[in-house]
Scaffold this motif. Structure first.
Motif, PDB file in Angstrom:
ATOM      1  N   GLU A 179      -4.055   7.378  -0.645  1.00 25.15           N
ATOM      2  CA  GLU A 179      -3.634   5.975  -0.588  1.00 25.15           C
ATOM      3  C   GLU A 179      -3.879   5.292  -1.929  1.00 25.15           C
ATOM      4  OE1 GLU A 179      -4.624   3.282   2.963  1.00 25.15           O
ATOM      5  OE2 GLU A 179      -6.065   2.619   1.451  1.00 25.15           O
ATOM      6  N   HIS A 180      -2.983   4.380  -2.274  1.00 28.11           N
ATOM      7  CA  HIS A 180      -3.197   3.486  -3.410  1.00 28.11           C
ATOM      8  C   HIS A 180      -2.503   2.169  -3.097  1.00 28.11           C
ATOM      9  CE1 HIS A 180       0.555   5.507  -5.486  1.00 28.11           C
ATOM     10  NE2 HIS A 180       0.764   5.189  -4.252  1.00 28.11           N
ATOM     11  N   LYS A 181      -2.735   1.152  -3.928  1.00 24.73           N
ATOM     12  CA  LYS A 181      -2.211  -0.170  -3.571  1.00 24.73           C
ATOM     13  C   LYS A 181      -1.854  -0.980  -4.809  1.00 24.73           C
ATOM     14  CE  LYS A 181      -6.841  -2.275  -3.176  1.00 24.73           C
ATOM     15  NZ  LYS A 181      -7.570  -1.071  -3.607  1.00 24.73           N
ATOM     16  N   SER A 182      -0.940  -1.932  -4.602  1.00 21.06           N
ATOM     17  CA  SER A 182      -0.552  -2.900  -5.628  1.00 21.06           C
ATOM     18  C   SER A 182      -0.696  -4.290  -5.033  1.00 21.06           C
ATOM     19  CB  SER A 182       0.902  -2.661  -6.057  1.00 21.06           C
ATOM     20  OG  SER A 182       1.396  -3.761  -6.793  1.00 21.06           O
ATOM     21  N   ILE A 183      -1.406  -5.184  -5.728  1.00 15.73           N
ATOM     22  CA  ILE A 183      -1.630  -6.545  -5.255  1.00 15.73           C
ATOM     23  C   ILE A 183      -0.840  -7.525  -6.120  1.00 15.73           C
ATOM     24  CG2 ILE A 183      -3.357  -8.344  -4.832  1.00 15.73           C
ATOM     25  CD1 ILE A 183      -5.416  -6.135  -4.455  1.00 15.73           C
TER      26      ILE A 183
ATOM     27  N   THR B  31       6.113  10.282   1.278  1.00 14.47           N
ATOM     28  CA  THR B  31       5.563   9.108   0.595  1.00 14.47           C
ATOM     29  C   THR B  31       6.061   7.839   1.269  1.00 14.47           C
ATOM     30  OG1 THR B  31       5.520  10.306  -1.512  1.00 14.47           O
ATOM     31  CG2 THR B  31       5.385   7.901  -1.612  1.00 14.47           C
ATOM     32  N   MET B  32       5.135   6.928   1.566  1.00 15.93           N
ATOM     33  CA  MET B  32       5.504   5.676   2.224  1.00 15.93           C
ATOM     34  C   MET B  32       4.796   4.503   1.557  1.00 15.93           C
ATOM     35  SD  MET B  32       4.978   4.484   6.187  1.00 15.93           S
ATOM     36  CE  MET B  32       3.203   4.689   6.064  1.00 15.93           C
ATOM     37  N   TYR B  33       5.525   3.400   1.380  1.00 19.66           N
ATOM     38  CA  TYR B  33       4.959   2.142   0.909  1.00 19.66           C
ATOM     39  C   TYR B  33       5.144   1.117   2.024  1.00 19.66           C
ATOM     40  CZ  TYR B  33       5.009   4.404  -3.617  1.00 19.66           C
ATOM     41  OH  TYR B  33       4.793   5.287  -4.632  1.00 19.66           O
ATOM     42  N   ALA B  34       4.127   0.301   2.253  1.00 18.49           N
ATOM     43  CA  ALA B  34       4.186  -0.645   3.368  1.00 18.49           C
ATOM     44  C   ALA B  34       3.507  -1.954   3.001  1.00 18.49           C
ATOM     45  CB  ALA B  34       3.521  -0.043   4.604  1.00 18.49           C
ATOM     46  N   ARG B  35       3.995  -3.040   3.611  1.00 18.55           N
ATOM     47  CA  ARG B  35       3.362  -4.351   3.476  1.00 18.55           C
ATOM     48  C   ARG B  35       3.157  -4.932   4.857  1.00 18.55           C
ATOM     49  NH1 ARG B  35       5.496 -10.152   1.442  1.00 18.55           N
ATOM     50  NH2 ARG B  35       7.116  -9.587   2.934  1.00 18.55           N
TER      51      ARG B  35
ATOM     52  N   SER C 107       0.844  -1.192   0.000  1.00 20.77           N
ATOM     53  CA  SER C 107       0.000   0.000   0.000  1.00 20.77           C
ATOM     54  C   SER C 107       0.880   1.244   0.000  1.00 20.77           C
ATOM     55  CB  SER C 107      -0.929   0.012   1.220  1.00 20.77           C
ATOM     56  OG  SER C 107      -0.183  -0.056   2.425  1.00 20.77           O
ATOM     57  N   GLY C 108       0.481   2.230  -0.797  1.00 20.09           N
ATOM     58  CA  GLY C 108       1.207   3.492  -0.867  1.00 20.09           C
ATOM     59  C   GLY C 108       0.438   4.577  -0.147  1.00 20.09           C
ATOM     60  N   HIS C 109       1.113   5.379   0.660  1.00 16.66           N
ATOM     61  CA  HIS C 109       0.460   6.424   1.454  1.00 16.66           C
ATOM     62  C   HIS C 109       1.223   7.738   1.260  1.00 16.66           C
ATOM     63  CE1 HIS C 109      -1.620   3.151   3.686  1.00 16.66           C
ATOM     64  NE2 HIS C 109      -0.479   2.519   3.444  1.00 16.66           N
ATOM     65  N   ASP C 110       0.547   8.735   0.726  1.00 15.55           N
ATOM     66  CA  ASP C 110       1.153  10.054   0.519  1.00 15.55           C
ATOM     67  C   ASP C 110       0.576  11.032   1.527  1.00 15.55           C
ATOM     68  OD1 ASP C 110       2.586   9.201  -1.790  1.00 15.55           O
ATOM     69  OD2 ASP C 110       0.770   9.409  -2.975  1.00 15.55           O
ATOM     70  N   THR C 111       1.455  11.705   2.248  1.00 23.92           N
ATOM     71  CA  THR C 111       1.034  12.732   3.205  1.00 23.92           C
ATOM     72  C   THR C 111       1.560  14.075   2.725  1.00 23.92           C
ATOM     73  OG1 THR C 111       1.180  11.132   5.025  1.00 23.92           O
ATOM     74  CG2 THR C 111       1.099  13.467   5.612  1.00 23.92           C
TER      75      THR C 111
END
Length: 306
Positions: free
Chosen positions: A238-242, A204-208, A186-190
């Protein structure tokens, strides 16, 4: 004077903690997070932009490189749900997603340019892509334990200077990350106003989420270059890659903003920096990095030419 006169003395004053620097952050979280140097990849230096193995045994095991075949991803899907085999590099699916993005870079840039707003870019992002790129730093780490997330996010808040009144809202990302399973990045932009002369910042943060072992893998980018957007606002998108697929469309998850700034403007800024993040992650991972996008000339540039 109170002590000298033998009367009750007031306690020492409590001053607010100083802002955490990048160096102190990395020193404190050594073994969990490291900065990744951004180097244009060549056959000679590809390995130099890789994250070195950390000292912590658990993290070292999680970051041991391996090759995940595309066929293996398909085999991980079953009738009862997706089954992921954790046997190597926790960033593999994120890298796959970025590789797909870099492979389709020109079409994505063209689609992004179709939403280009001359006034917004010229007025608020007129420092240009190259300056934001040079001011961006990439950090990543595997195996952040759940019981350390509050402290970790508090240190990030201090390092990037999140305003006090928005810290609780920033922490909500911890809850959102835990909604996803280990097949999803998941990508999270603040983005927020720093409350001083219209200076604004993006993080910008990406997390699993690794629910099975109660840990989180993270990759985040900081940008020291500021821009101007509004007097007082705070937005998280927020956006996401599966399963290593392309990231989906950006969605605004939280916002506090003045009426003068539109959702469309906020989305533009978020997508602008997401595009920059994809390019920077490619550099950090030593994979083929796409060239800087060519945006239409700004009104300032046109007037200078004239």
């Amino acid at each position: 004077i109170a002590l000298a006169e033998g009367i009750s003395a007031p306690p020492d004053p409590q001053f607010p903690p100083s802002q955490m620097t990048e160096e102190s952050f990395l020193q404190k979280w050594n073994g969990v997070v490291e900065r990744v140097d951004l180097v244009e990849p060549t056959t000679m230096n590809v390995e130099t932009v890789k994250m070195v193995t950390t000292k912590d045994e658990d993290t070292a095991a999680a970051t041991k490189p391996f090759k995940m075949l595309i066929e293996a991803i398909e085999q991980k899907k079953s009738k009862t749900g997706r089954i992921i085999k954790e046997t190597g590099n926790p960033f593999e699916m994120l890298i796959q997603a970025i590789q797909q993005i870099t492979g389709a870079w020109q079409s994505i840039v063209n689609a992004f340019k179709s939403t280009y707003e001359e006034q917004l870019l010229d007025t608020h992002l007129n420092n240009g892509w190259s300056k934001y790129k040079q001011a961006t730093k990439v950090f990543k780490g595997a195996g952040l334990a759940y019981d350390k997330t509050d402290e970790f996010f508090a240190d990030i808040q201090s390092m990037i200077a999140i305003p006090d009144k928005y810290k609780d809202d920033f922490n909500k990302q911890i809850e959102w990350i835990k909604f996803f399973d280990n097949t999803t990045w998941s990508g999270h932009d603040t983005q927020f106003s720093q409350g001083k002369g219209g200076s604004d910042t993006i993080f910008t943060m990406y997390a699993r989420n690794r629910e099975d072992d109660g840990k989180i893998d993270v990759l985040f980018l900081t940008c020291s270059q500021e821009f101007e957007l509004a007097d007082d606002y705070f937005v998280i998108s927020e956006h996401k890659s599966i399963l290593g697929g392309l990231f989906d469309h950006t969605e605004i998850k939280f916002k506090k903003k003045p009426a003068a700034i539109s959702d469309k403007d906020l989305m533009f800024v978020s997508e602008y920096f997401s595009l920059l993040a994809y390019q920077q992650i490619a550099l950090a991972e030593g994979i083929s990095a796409p060239p800087d996008p060519q945006f239409p000339p700004s009104l300032t540039e046109i007037s200078e030419i004239a």
